[in-house]
Write a protein that holds these residues in place. Structure first.
Motif, mmCIF file in Angstrom:
data_model
loop_
_atom_site.group_PDB
_atom_site.id
_atom_site.type_symbol
_atom_site.label_atom_id
_atom_site.label_comp_id
_atom_site.label_asym_id
_atom_site.label_seq_id
_atom_site.Cartn_x
_atom_site.Cartn_y
_atom_site.Cartn_z
ATOM 1 N N PRO A 12 0.907 -1.333 0.152
ATOM 2 C CA PRO A 12 -0.153 0.032 0.049
ATOM 3 C C PRO A 12 0.832 1.258 -0.013
ATOM 4 C CG PRO A 12 -0.882 -1.645 1.378
ATOM 5 C CD PRO A 12 0.523 -2.031 0.996
ATOM 6 N N ALA A 15 2.240 1.831 -3.494
ATOM 7 C CA ALA A 15 0.975 2.248 -4.394
ATOM 8 C C ALA A 15 0.824 3.711 -4.288
ATOM 9 C CB ALA A 15 -0.088 1.340 -4.087
ATOM 10 N N ARG A 16 0.780 3.971 -3.004
ATOM 11 C CA ARG A 16 0.410 5.421 -2.517
ATOM 12 C C ARG A 16 1.620 6.420 -3.129
ATOM 13 N NH1 ARG A 16 0.247 4.910 2.394
ATOM 14 N NH2 ARG A 16 -2.001 4.175 2.624
ATOM 15 N N LEU A 19 0.753 6.677 -6.826
ATOM 16 C CA LEU A 19 -0.395 7.520 -7.068
ATOM 17 C C LEU A 19 -0.012 8.960 -6.984
ATOM 18 C CD1 LEU A 19 -3.310 5.411 -5.498
ATOM 19 C CD2 LEU A 19 -2.980 5.999 -8.039
ATOM 20 N N VAL A 25 2.567 14.464 -11.962
ATOM 21 C CA VAL A 25 2.593 14.632 -13.283
ATOM 22 C C VAL A 25 1.690 15.301 -13.806
ATOM 23 C CG1 VAL A 25 2.899 13.269 -15.504
ATOM 24 C CG2 VAL A 25 4.402 12.705 -13.490
ATOM 25 N N GLN A 26 0.239 14.896 -13.449
ATOM 26 C CA GLN A 26 -0.796 15.181 -14.114
ATOM 27 C C GLN A 26 -0.910 16.719 -13.668
ATOM 28 O OE1 GLN A 26 -3.868 12.355 -13.415
ATOM 29 N NE2 GLN A 26 -3.294 11.438 -15.438
ATOM 30 N N ARG A 103 -7.320 16.983 -24.321
ATOM 31 C CA ARG A 103 -8.430 16.192 -24.717
ATOM 32 C C ARG A 103 -9.669 16.964 -24.859
ATOM 33 N NH1 ARG A 103 -8.362 11.394 -20.707
ATOM 34 N NH2 ARG A 103 -9.980 10.447 -22.204
ATOM 35 N N ILE B 9 -7.898 -4.946 -8.403
ATOM 36 C CA ILE B 9 -6.653 -5.219 -8.288
ATOM 37 C C ILE B 9 -6.128 -6.156 -9.517
ATOM 38 C CG2 ILE B 9 -4.880 -6.678 -6.954
ATOM 39 C CD1 ILE B 9 -6.527 -5.580 -4.388
ATOM 40 N N PHE B 12 -4.171 -4.508 -12.382
ATOM 41 C CA PHE B 12 -2.828 -4.059 -12.352
ATOM 42 C C PHE B 12 -1.826 -4.468 -13.224
ATOM 43 C CE2 PHE B 12 0.622 -2.731 -9.411
ATOM 44 C CZ PHE B 12 1.837 -3.279 -9.918
ATOM 45 N N HIS B 17 3.516 -0.296 -14.695
ATOM 46 C CA HIS B 17 3.679 -0.095 -13.483
ATOM 47 C C HIS B 17 5.365 0.505 -13.286
ATOM 48 C CE1 HIS B 17 3.281 0.417 -8.994
ATOM 49 N NE2 HIS B 17 4.426 -0.448 -8.840
ATOM 50 N N LEU B 22 4.683 4.558 -15.830
ATOM 51 C CA LEU B 22 3.527 4.957 -15.250
ATOM 52 C C LEU B 22 3.371 6.555 -15.521
ATOM 53 C CD1 LEU B 22 1.023 4.355 -13.680
ATOM 54 C CD2 LEU B 22 2.569 4.635 -11.758
ATOM 55 N N ARG B 23 4.568 7.253 -15.357
ATOM 56 C CA ARG B 23 4.514 8.804 -15.564
ATOM 57 C C ARG B 23 4.429 9.013 -16.915
ATOM 58 N NH1 ARG B 23 9.918 10.822 -13.768
ATOM 59 N NH2 ARG B 23 9.033 12.685 -13.236
ATOM 60 N N ALA B 26 0.576 8.566 -17.363
ATOM 61 C CA ALA B 26 -0.175 9.546 -16.637
ATOM 62 C C ALA B 26 0.049 11.034 -17.440
ATOM 63 C CB ALA B 26 0.695 9.768 -15.376
ATOM 64 N N ASP B 29 -2.239 10.730 -20.413
ATOM 65 C CA ASP B 29 -3.746 10.610 -20.161
ATOM 66 C C ASP B 29 -4.084 12.036 -20.026
ATOM 67 O OD1 ASP B 29 -5.744 9.891 -17.401
ATOM 68 O OD2 ASP B 29 -6.214 9.158 -19.462
ATOM 69 N N ARG B 85 -5.190 3.659 -22.864
ATOM 70 C CA ARG B 85 -5.944 4.610 -21.790
ATOM 71 C C ARG B 85 -6.688 3.659 -20.758
ATOM 72 N NH1 ARG B 85 -6.246 9.744 -22.408
ATOM 73 N NH2 ARG B 85 -5.916 9.677 -24.629
ATOM 74 N N TYR B 88 -4.278 1.857 -18.576
ATOM 75 C CA TYR B 88 -3.674 2.702 -17.531
ATOM 76 C C TYR B 88 -4.750 3.207 -16.383
ATOM 77 C CZ TYR B 88 -2.755 7.127 -15.399
ATOM 78 O OH TYR B 88 -2.645 8.646 -14.470
ATOM 79 N N VAL B 92 -4.576 2.565 -12.563
ATOM 80 C CA VAL B 92 -4.686 3.236 -11.333
ATOM 81 C C VAL B 92 -5.536 2.809 -10.426
ATOM 82 C CG1 VAL B 92 -5.539 5.872 -10.992
ATOM 83 C CG2 VAL B 92 -3.776 5.463 -12.746
ATOM 84 N N LEU B 95 -4.052 0.252 -8.155
ATOM 85 C CA LEU B 95 -3.357 0.988 -7.168
ATOM 86 C C LEU B 95 -4.049 1.542 -5.945
ATOM 87 C CD1 LEU B 95 -0.793 3.084 -9.284
ATOM 88 C CD2 LEU B 95 -0.247 0.828 -8.022
ATOM 89 N N ARG B 96 -5.287 2.196 -6.362
ATOM 90 C CA ARG B 96 -6.073 2.828 -5.295
ATOM 91 C C ARG B 96 -6.678 1.765 -4.546
ATOM 92 N NH1 ARG B 96 -8.355 6.708 -9.339
ATOM 93 N NH2 ARG B 96 -7.006 8.730 -9.356
ATOM 94 N N ILE B 98 -5.444 -1.086 -3.762
ATOM 95 C CA ILE B 98 -4.277 -1.466 -2.804
ATOM 96 C C ILE B 98 -3.955 -0.641 -1.695
ATOM 97 C CG2 ILE B 98 -1.857 -1.613 -2.704
ATOM 98 C CD1 ILE B 98 -1.904 -2.971 -5.585
ATOM 99 N N VAL B 99 -4.218 0.925 -2.113
ATOM 100 C CA VAL B 99 -3.934 1.801 -1.057
ATOM 101 C C VAL B 99 -5.152 1.656 0.088
ATOM 102 C CG1 VAL B 99 -4.130 4.258 -0.541
ATOM 103 C CG2 VAL B 99 -2.519 3.275 -2.324
#
Lengths: 165, 109
Positions: A12, A15-16, A19, A25-26, A103, B9, B12, B17, B22-23, B26, B29, B85, B88, B92, B95-96, B98-99
């Motif tokens: 976790p 993963a955090r 994120l 980045v976004q 977009r 999950i 994933f 990853h 991943l960046r 991101a 996107d 997309r 990706y 994400v 990942l959420r 998992i968190v």
């Protein structure tokens, strides 16, 4: 312990962190995309907003004012057609300068709708005022308001983008 | 019994990853397409590193490129494919999940 053939997942915490990286980045990318359009796009829009009420007055004037009514109508339509080409051209120049193409969901539809509806209302109000008073000088307030609004919008946009950057 | 979180999950994606990839996803996107040099600048990586990571994503069908000439120089524009997309966004969501502390399959009864 069960045997798994699944892909190992991050913890976790990992993963955090991933994120958070994504969010960073976004945020930076979104901030870059708030850069204003080229200054000449705003200048063209201000010019159109300033001149449009007068071309409408010319198209409605009886007797004809300076030019025949149809000439004013052609000028008005021609100006709007040229402006219609300026907007996508500005978008292309912006895209090439920024190296990013937003977009469709990122385009502020509310902003575009506000501008379009605002322009129409401005024109209608100008036309009604002219028909009632038969004086071309009533076109000055909407003309100055429209142009001033666009210049103010550009200055505000530049300021907000500068702060975000 | 699978729960929505377990399904999340499952999305994933190990291809996405890897940190740089991943960046990249991101960044792509947020836009319909982004120029290669802009991606490089935003992510602060060298062109060769970025090329390698983009090649992996392209092999997976997640990213596509378009070449265009501007000011006599060739520019490369990158964009996420529909598959990319979706992958990706699924990643994400994983990942959420998992968190949010959803248990891994080996802890389920």
């Amino acid at each position: 312990m069960e045997t798994e053939t699944s892909t190992p997942h991050p913890t976790p915490g990992e993963a955090r962190a991933a994120l958070a990286d994504v969010a960073q980045v976004q945020t930076a990318a979104t901030s870059a995309m708030t850069a204003p359009f080229p200054w000449w796009h705003y200048a063209c829009t201000a010019f159109v907003l300033a001149v449009l009420p007068f071309t409408l007055a010319g198209a409605l004037a009886k007797p004809a004012w300076v030019l025949p009514n149809y000439a004013w109508t052609l000028i008005m339509i021609g100006m709007l057609c040229v402006y219609g080409a300026v907007v996508p051209w500005a978008a292309i120049v912006w895209r090439n300068r920024m190296g990013m193409a937003p977009r469709p969901r990122e385009v502020s539809l509310r902003g575009v709708a506000f501008l379009a509806v605002g322009m129409m209302l401005l024109l209608m109000a100008a036309g009604i005022a002219f028909l009632v008073t038969n004086s071309v000088y009533v076109m000055l307030p909407p003309s100055i308001t429209g142009a001033g609004l666009m210049i103010g919008l550009r200055l505000l946009h530049g300021h907000v983008h500068g702060k975000r950057s | 019994m699978t729960r929505p979180s377990d399904e999340a999950i499952d999305d994933f994606d190990t291809t996405i990853h890897a940190p740089h990839r991943l960046r990249i996803c991101a960044l792509l996107d947020t836009a319909s397409e982004v120029e290669f040099s802009v991606v490089q600048k935003h992510l602060d990586v060298s062109a060769s590193v970025l090329s390698k990571q983009v090649a992996v994503l392209m092999d997976a069908g997640y990213v596509a490129q378009r070449k265009a000439v501007r000011d006599t120089r060739q520019r490369v524009w990158l964009h996420l494919t529909d598959v990319g997309r979706a992958a990706y966004q699924g990643h994400v969501a994983a990942l959420r999940a998992i968190v949010e502390g959803q248990p891994f399959p080996d802890t389920a009864s």
